[in-house]
Motif scaffolding. Structure first.
Motif, PDB file in Angstrom:
ATOM      1  N   LEU A 157      -2.909   5.016   7.245  1.00 14.84           N
ATOM      2  CA  LEU A 157      -3.081   6.304   6.575  1.00 14.84           C
ATOM      3  C   LEU A 157      -2.980   7.453   7.576  1.00 14.84           C
ATOM      4  O   LEU A 157      -2.395   8.503   7.268  1.00 14.84           O
ATOM      5  N   ALA A 158      -3.527   7.275   8.769  1.00 17.31           N
ATOM      6  CA  ALA A 158      -3.448   8.334   9.783  1.00 17.31           C
ATOM      7  C   ALA A 158      -1.992   8.642  10.121  1.00 17.31           C
ATOM      8  O   ALA A 158      -1.629   9.815  10.324  1.00 17.31           O
ATOM      9  N   CYS A 159      -1.127   7.625  10.163  1.00 17.05           N
ATOM     10  CA  CYS A 159       0.296   7.851  10.469  1.00 17.05           C
ATOM     11  C   CYS A 159       0.998   8.565   9.322  1.00 17.05           C
ATOM     12  O   CYS A 159       1.814   9.471   9.548  1.00 17.05           O
TER      13      CYS A 159
ATOM     14  N   PRO B 257      -4.988  -1.908  10.526  1.00 13.35           N
ATOM     15  CA  PRO B 257      -5.964  -1.540   9.486  1.00 13.35           C
ATOM     16  C   PRO B 257      -5.456  -0.375   8.633  1.00 13.35           C
ATOM     17  O   PRO B 257      -4.700   0.483   9.099  1.00 13.35           O
ATOM     18  N   TYR B 258      -5.898  -0.352   7.393  1.00 14.72           N
ATOM     19  CA  TYR B 258      -5.463   0.702   6.481  1.00 14.72           C
ATOM     20  C   TYR B 258      -5.731   2.100   7.028  1.00 14.72           C
ATOM     21  O   TYR B 258      -4.853   2.975   6.929  1.00 14.72           O
TER      22      TYR B 258
ATOM     23  N   ASP C 213       0.799  -1.233   0.000  1.00 11.60           N
ATOM     24  CA  ASP C 213       0.000   0.000   0.000  1.00 11.60           C
ATOM     25  C   ASP C 213       0.834   1.287   0.000  1.00 11.60           C
ATOM     26  O   ASP C 213       0.260   2.378   0.097  1.00 11.60           O
ATOM     27  N   PHE C 214       2.152   1.187  -0.121  1.00 13.49           N
ATOM     28  CA  PHE C 214       2.990   2.381   0.056  1.00 13.49           C
ATOM     29  C   PHE C 214       2.582   3.517  -0.872  1.00 13.49           C
ATOM     30  O   PHE C 214       2.392   4.659  -0.431  1.00 13.49           O
ATOM     31  N   TRP C 215       2.454   3.233  -2.173  1.00  3.62           N
ATOM     32  CA  TRP C 215       2.214   4.322  -3.128  1.00  3.62           C
ATOM     33  C   TRP C 215       0.821   4.913  -2.943  1.00  3.62           C
ATOM     34  O   TRP C 215       0.628   6.123  -3.126  1.00  3.62           O
ATOM     35  N   ARG C 216      -0.132   4.083  -2.538  1.00  3.89           N
ATOM     36  CA  ARG C 216      -1.467   4.595  -2.225  1.00  3.89           C
ATOM     37  C   ARG C 216      -1.424   5.458  -0.969  1.00  3.89           C
ATOM     38  O   ARG C 216      -2.016   6.554  -0.922  1.00  3.89           O
ATOM     39  N   LEU C 217      -0.704   4.998   0.060  1.00  2.44           N
ATOM     40  CA  LEU C 217      -0.585   5.775   1.295  1.00  2.44           C
ATOM     41  C   LEU C 217       0.129   7.098   1.050  1.00  2.44           C
ATOM     42  O   LEU C 217      -0.225   8.134   1.633  1.00  2.44           O
ATOM     43  N   LEU C 218       1.131   7.068   0.187  1.00  2.00           N
ATOM     44  CA  LEU C 218       1.873   8.293  -0.118  1.00  2.00           C
ATOM     45  C   LEU C 218       0.939   9.332  -0.746  1.00  2.00           C
ATOM     46  O   LEU C 218       0.984  10.518  -0.387  1.00  2.00           O
TER      47      LEU C 218
ATOM     48  N   LEU D 204      14.023  11.725  12.756  1.00  2.00           N
ATOM     49  CA  LEU D 204      13.595  10.362  12.451  1.00  2.00           C
ATOM     50  C   LEU D 204      12.134  10.174  12.826  1.00  2.00           C
ATOM     51  O   LEU D 204      11.685  10.656  13.869  1.00  2.00           O
ATOM     52  N   PHE D 205      11.418   9.442  11.986  1.00  3.93           N
ATOM     53  CA  PHE D 205       9.989   9.188  12.173  1.00  3.93           C
ATOM     54  C   PHE D 205       9.743   7.729  11.812  1.00  3.93           C
ATOM     55  O   PHE D 205      10.330   7.208  10.862  1.00  3.93           O
ATOM     56  N   VAL D 206       8.883   7.052  12.562  1.00  2.00           N
ATOM     57  CA  VAL D 206       8.567   5.651  12.283  1.00  2.00           C
ATOM     58  C   VAL D 206       7.105   5.528  11.873  1.00  2.00           C
ATOM     59  O   VAL D 206       6.200   5.962  12.592  1.00  2.00           O
ATOM     60  N   LEU D 207       6.898   4.937  10.700  1.00  2.00           N
ATOM     61  CA  LEU D 207       5.576   4.671  10.146  1.00  2.00           C
ATOM     62  C   LEU D 207       5.251   3.184  10.284  1.00  2.00           C
ATOM     63  O   LEU D 207       6.163   2.357  10.392  1.00  2.00           O
ATOM     64  N   PRO D 208       3.993   2.811  10.253  1.00  2.00           N
ATOM     65  CA  PRO D 208       3.674   1.390  10.171  1.00  2.00           C
ATOM     66  C   PRO D 208       4.089   0.844   8.813  1.00  2.00           C
ATOM     67  O   PRO D 208       4.139   1.577   7.816  1.00  2.00           O
ATOM     68  N   SER D 209       4.386  -0.435   8.761  1.00  2.00           N
ATOM     69  CA  SER D 209       4.743  -1.056   7.490  1.00  2.00           C
ATOM     70  C   SER D 209       3.573  -0.980   6.517  1.00  2.00           C
ATOM     71  O   SER D 209       2.414  -1.115   6.904  1.00  2.00           O
ATOM     72  N   SER D 210       3.907  -0.767   5.247  1.00  2.00           N
ATOM     73  CA  SER D 210       2.878  -0.757   4.205  1.00  2.00           C
ATOM     74  C   SER D 210       2.758  -2.117   3.528  1.00  2.00           C
ATOM     75  O   SER D 210       2.003  -2.274   2.567  1.00  2.00           O
ATOM     76  N   SER D 211       3.485  -3.112   4.027  1.00  2.00           N
ATOM     77  CA  SER D 211       3.502  -4.439   3.432  1.00  2.00           C
ATOM     78  C   SER D 211       2.166  -5.153   3.606  1.00  2.00           C
ATOM     79  O   SER D 211       1.473  -4.957   4.611  1.00  2.00           O
ATOM     80  N   PRO D 212       1.811  -6.030   2.657  1.00  2.00           N
ATOM     81  CA  PRO D 212       0.593  -6.831   2.850  1.00  2.00           C
ATOM     82  C   PRO D 212       0.692  -7.764   4.054  1.00  2.00           C
ATOM     83  O   PRO D 212      -0.334  -8.219   4.564  1.00  2.00           O
ATOM     84  N   ALA D 213       1.913  -8.024   4.520  1.00  2.00           N
ATOM     85  CA  ALA D 213       2.082  -8.861   5.709  1.00  2.00           C
ATOM     86  C   ALA D 213       1.664  -8.134   6.985  1.00  2.00           C
ATOM     87  O   ALA D 213       1.546  -8.758   8.043  1.00  2.00           O
ATOM     88  N   ASN D 214       1.427  -6.822   6.886  1.00  2.00           N
ATOM     89  CA  ASN D 214       1.059  -6.026   8.059  1.00  2.00           C
ATOM     90  C   ASN D 214      -0.453  -5.861   8.151  1.00  2.00           C
ATOM     91  O   ASN D 214      -0.971  -4.783   8.444  1.00  2.00           O
ATOM     92  N   ALA D 215      -1.164  -6.952   7.930  1.00  2.00           N
ATOM     93  CA  ALA D 215      -2.624  -6.882   7.906  1.00  2.00           C
ATOM     94  C   ALA D 215      -3.223  -6.605   9.274  1.00  2.00           C
ATOM     95  O   ALA D 215      -4.390  -6.202   9.377  1.00  2.00           O
ATOM     96  N   SER D 216      -2.437  -6.776  10.347  1.00  2.00           N
ATOM     97  CA  SER D 216      -2.963  -6.536  11.692  1.00  2.00           C
ATOM     98  C   SER D 216      -3.216  -5.061  11.959  1.00  2.00           C
ATOM     99  O   SER D 216      -3.946  -4.698  12.886  1.00  2.00           O
TER     100      SER D 216
END
Length: 322
Positions: free
Chosen positions: A157-159, A152-153, A42-47, A138-150
């Motif tokens: 997006l809020a992060c 929610p989108y 989802d990275f490019w969509r989140l961006l 430095l800033f930490v975002l949630p992973s955009s990987s499909p493995a990070n299904a836990s």
């Protein structure tokens, strides 16, 4: 040691607003030679929906991010089927340090907690960090990987949206002092990040409080930080604007430097400066400034102070923005 090659090229340039740092190239990204190329990522969509791009870019358009002030890299260069296949030695902290110190992005955003933990060996919370690399926040975002299904989108997006807002620094006016003694030594204070322990030397001074004049701030700061009672505020010789991280925030500071001559001064701070990240003071000769490998702020201390003292103040302050 030579830097490890990656199957996915870095997307980098000097002075970017933010460099997004993924964990490592997956098989899809390696085949495409593009970051976040898995169509389920989802990275490019989140961006786009987070406010960074005017439309959703394709991975093949990754270099177009540079025009918007953004870049891309990875915490580990080695391609693996999944991030769980990485080893501790795969993470390349030195690579990120080179980016921070040579290209000076305003911020580095880790796309996933594991990217940050792999580099620094510590588990972060999401959001801005106390740690910095050079002048890069430095800033930490949630992973955009499909493995990070836990996660929610909408939470991811809020992060991303929070990062976009955070990248607008708060404005701050400041005044600083080039305190020079009769031996042409300049007084500098040693600042240190409390987490990363990165250190730099800077002149005394600080932010102008509401209702204060520039001269009143200068007098207050010199008395608190140095025990120096100011007789003459001296001329404004330099100006500088820079963005820097402090206490999980980004500040855009406009500084005016006064040249203050003293015969001699025994530094005796009136307040506990460790609360402000100051841990030492030192008088520097011009030769020491010109040859030091330590970080100076502004960098003009190493190259421009001798010229200033030799020629004297100019008709208008010199801009020493790095």
């Amino acid at each position: 040691m030579a830097e490890a090659a990656s199957s996915v090229p870095d997307v980098l340039a000097p002075k970017l607003r933010c460099v997004f740092c993924g964990i490592n190239p997956g098989l899809r990204s390696a085949a495409a030679a593009a970051h976040f190329a898995n169509p389920r990522n989802d990275f490019w969509r989140l961006l786009h929906e987070g406010g960074f791009t005017p439309r959703q870019y394709a991975p093949s358009e990754q270099f177009a991010l540079l025009e918007l002030g953004y870049g891309l890299t990875n915490a580990a260069p080695r391609t693996t089927p999944g991030s769980g296949d990485l080893r501790r030695g795969d993470f390349d902290r030195a690579h990120l340090e080179r980016i921070a110190h040579t290209l000076a992005p305003m911020a580095i955003a880790f796309v996933g907690k594991e990217a940050y933990r792999g580099v620094f060996g510590e588990r972060p919370e999401l959001g801005p960090q106390l740690r910095s690399l050079g002048s890069s926040a430095l800033f930490v975002l949630p992973s955009s990987s499909p493995a990070n299904a836990s996660v929610p989108y909408p939470e991811r997006l809020a992060c991303f949206s929070a990062l976009h807002r955070w990248l607008e620094p708060a404005a701050r006016q400041a005044v600083r002092a080039l305190v020079v003694d009769s031996a042409e030594r300049v007084l500098l204070l040693r600042f240190e990040n409390p987490v990363s322990h990165e250190a730099w030397w800077a002149t005394p001074g600080g932010g102008i409080e509401p209702g204060e004049s520039e001269e009143l701030t200068l007098r207050r700061e010199l008395l608190e930080e140095c025990g120096l009672e100011l007789a003459d505020p001296g001329p404004v010789v330099w100006v500088r604007e820079h963005v820097y991280p402090w206490d999980r925030k980004l500040l855009r500071q406009a500084e005016r430097f006064h040249l203050i001559r003293v015969e001699w001064h025994d530094v005796a701070p009136r307040v506990d400066l460790t609360k402000e990240g100051v841990y030492a003071h030192r008088w520097w000769t011009l030769e020491e400034l010109a040859s030091t490998r330590e970080r100076l702020a502004p960098a003009a201390l190493g190259s421009g102070l001798r010229a200033l003292l030799s020629a004297g103040p100019g008709p208008v302050p010199l801009d020493v923005t790095d």
